[in-house]
Design an enzyme around this catalytic site. Structure first.
Site, short mmCIF file in Angstrom:
data_model
loop_
_atom_site.label_atom_id
_atom_site.label_comp_id
_atom_site.label_asym_id
_atom_site.label_seq_id
_atom_site.Cartn_x
_atom_site.Cartn_y
_atom_site.Cartn_z
N TYR A 168 0.92 -1.24 -0.08
CA TYR A 168 0.04 0.10 -0.05
C TYR A 168 0.94 1.20 -0.05
O TYR A 168 0.89 1.97 -0.79
CB TYR A 168 -0.89 0.07 1.19
N GLY A 171 3.07 1.54 -3.09
CA GLY A 171 2.20 1.87 -4.28
C GLY A 171 1.80 3.25 -4.21
O GLY A 171 1.82 3.93 -5.42
N ARG A 209 -10.80 -1.51 10.07
CA ARG A 209 -9.98 -0.61 10.84
C ARG A 209 -10.49 -0.16 12.12
O ARG A 209 -11.51 -0.87 12.50
CB ARG A 209 -9.95 0.61 9.87
N VAL A 210 -9.85 0.44 12.74
CA VAL A 210 -10.16 0.65 14.10
C VAL A 210 -11.41 1.43 14.62
O VAL A 210 -12.05 0.95 15.45
CB VAL A 210 -8.87 1.48 15.00
N VAL A 211 -11.88 2.47 13.87
CA VAL A 211 -13.17 3.07 14.15
C VAL A 211 -14.26 2.10 14.22
O VAL A 211 -15.09 1.75 14.97
CB VAL A 211 -13.53 4.40 13.58
N ASN A 213 -14.07 -1.42 13.77
CA ASN A 213 -13.83 -2.32 14.79
C ASN A 213 -14.45 -1.92 16.06
O ASN A 213 -15.19 -2.62 16.68
CB ASN A 213 -12.33 -2.92 14.73
N TYR A 227 -4.80 -3.57 19.87
CA TYR A 227 -3.75 -4.03 19.18
C TYR A 227 -2.44 -3.02 20.02
O TYR A 227 -2.18 -2.04 20.11
CB TYR A 227 -3.41 -3.90 17.72
N ASP A 299 3.26 -1.39 12.39
CA ASP A 299 2.17 -0.39 12.58
C ASP A 299 2.84 0.85 13.29
O ASP A 299 3.52 0.75 14.14
CB ASP A 299 1.37 -1.06 13.89
N1 UDP Z 1 -6.18 -1.13 15.90
C1 UDP Z 1 -6.63 -1.74 17.35
N2 UDP Z 1 -7.54 -2.35 17.17
C2 UDP Z 1 -8.35 -2.72 15.99
C3 UDP Z 1 -7.96 -2.15 14.89
C4 UDP Z 1 -6.86 -1.39 14.64
O1 UDP Z 1 -5.89 -1.47 18.23
O2 UDP Z 1 -9.26 -3.63 16.12
C5 UDP Z 1 -5.22 -0.11 16.00
C6 UDP Z 1 -3.95 -0.53 14.79
O3 UDP Z 1 -3.32 -1.42 15.45
C7 UDP Z 1 -3.48 0.90 14.53
C8 UDP Z 1 -4.54 1.84 14.76
O4 UDP Z 1 -5.55 1.20 15.54
O5 UDP Z 1 -2.48 1.16 15.46
C9 UDP Z 1 -5.17 2.38 13.48
O6 UDP Z 1 -5.35 1.21 12.79
P1 UDP Z 1 -6.20 1.23 11.41
O7 UDP Z 1 -6.22 -0.23 10.80
O8 UDP Z 1 -7.49 1.84 11.71
O9 UDP Z 1 -5.43 2.05 10.34
P2 UDP Z 1 -4.05 2.67 10.05
O10 UDP Z 1 -3.72 3.93 10.57
O11 UDP Z 1 -2.94 1.60 10.92
O12 UDP Z 1 -3.89 2.35 8.79
#
Ligand code: UDP
Length: 349
Positions: A168, A171, A209-211, A213, A227, A299
């Site tokens: 990603y 790219g 993604r985190v929001v 999830n 995480y 990460d």
């Molecule tokens: N993350 C987390 N729990 C989850 C999904 C993501 O703690 O269920 C963390 C992830 O490790 C990262 C941050 O949230 O540090 C943002 O992750 P995301 O996948 O949303 O996007 P990124 O900014 O990493 O592309």
């Protein structure tokens, strides 16, 4: 749960939308995705004609289903790694086509890389042929795991070329080069938006993604998955602010040559994942535990945009603080999850 490809492909044609008097024709590649589908609604509301290109790999037909009846809207199911043909004039091209969630873009890393690189080549060819202005959705991921914060556009980043995020990040970096050199050598009118984490209605509940999830976990009574230690930071921009930014950048006049340089777009408010989890728990009223999972490789530990360039070039700044933007986002996910549940129960009868 309804499968991604269970939706009819209502329109699959190579004809562009008819051009009405004074209406602009805008192409949105990746229009069935989260940001793309929100953008297309806004453009249609403004009276523009919109051609959506999407291969529906991570984009969702549900996101555009309500638009297909609009005569000013055309959907072309197309993968931009293949050459793109569009009949008739085109004024603007937004390239928002690429899986953007780490689990989704890692699922087929070569295809992700091709989407950024071949997709840029193919869409730039359309822009050149049509004399259209073209905006590339780049990303804060070009900075990799940054060694300082906030990140300004001049920072060259810290990316692992062979890490799990490289398909990603690299790219998107290569696509910036393709855009810039096509502008420099062939005078194509380009814009490069480095988009930081964005959230809001029309996100895919299964995006990963985190929001999405955290909210879906809270709403379904599941533990919130943190995480690592949860002390890593991100800056979250509400989708309406991001649409203002993308349009602002696209339509900014060529007052200075720096309009062709990359521009950070995001909300500088910076939060740890633990802070985000607490906010989601407060706003949903859920009483679920936090569970800790290993931090994925590479990460980034911190991420926060310096948005001075966007402010100077087109006077943009975000208006919606995180806590405020989470309210309609939670309402959206609540409805999505209830809809999924109804479909599952309906299918079981
Ligand atoms: N993350 C987390 N729990 C989850 C999904 C993501 O703690 O269920 C963390 C992830 O490790 C990262 C941050 O949230 O540090 C943002 O992750 P995301 O996948 O949303 O996007 P990124 O900014 O990493 O592309």
């Amino acid at each position: 749960m309804v499968g991604r490809n269970a939706f009819p492909i209502a329109i699959e044609t190579e004809d562009a939308v008819p051009r009405g008097r004074d209406a602009r024709v805008l192409v949105v590649a990746g229009g069935a995705g989260f940001i793309g589908s929100n953008l297309m609604r806004r453009l249609l509301d403004q009276g523009d004609r919109v051609i959506c290109l999407d291969n529906l790999s991570t984009g969702r037909f549900e996101n555009i289903a309500a638009l297909v009846a609009d005569p000013r809207f055309t959907f072309l199911r197309h993968d931009i790694i293949e050459p793109v043909t569009i009949a008739g004039p085109v004024d603007r091209i937004y390239n928002l086509a690429c899986p953007a969630s780490p689990p989704k873009y890692r699922a087929d890393p070569l295809h992700t890389f091709k989407t950024s690189v071949l997709g840029a080549i193919n869409l730039l060819a359309v822009a050149e042929a049509k004399g259209a202005r073209i905006l590339q959705s780049s990303t804060s991921e070009v900075y990799g795991d940054p060694d300082h914060s906030p990140q300004e556009e001049a920072y060259r980043g810290s990316v692992n070329t062979v890490g799990p995020r490289a398909c990603y990040d690299e790219g998107k970096r290569a696509a910036e080069t393709l855009f810039y050199e096509t502008h420099r050598t062939r005078n194509v009118d380009i814009r490069i938006a480095r988009i930081f984490n964005t959230y809001g209605p029309r996100m895919d509940p299964e995006d990963g993604r985190v929001v999405s999830n955290f909210i879906c976990q809270a709403l379904t009574g599941s533990p919130i998955t943190i995480y690592g230690a949860g002390t890593q930071t991100r800056s979250f921009c509400y989708v309406s602010d991001m649409l203002d930014a993308l349009e602002g950048l696209m339509e900014a006049p060529e007052a200075t040559s720096s309009i062709f340089d990359p521009v950070n777009l995001g909300n500088p408010g910076e939060f740890t994942m633990l802070e985000l989890a607490q906010m989601v728990l407060d706003l949903t009223g859920a009483q679920v535990p936090l569970v800790y999972r290993p931090l994925p490789a590479d990460d980034p530990l911190q991420r926060r945009p310096d948005i001075g360039r966007a402010r100077n070039l087109f006077g943009w700044g975000p208006k919606v603080p995180l806590r405020e933007g989470l309210v309609p986002t939670i309402a959206y996910f609540r409805e999505e999850l209830q809809g999924q549940q109804r479909r599952t129960l309906g299918g079981a009868i």
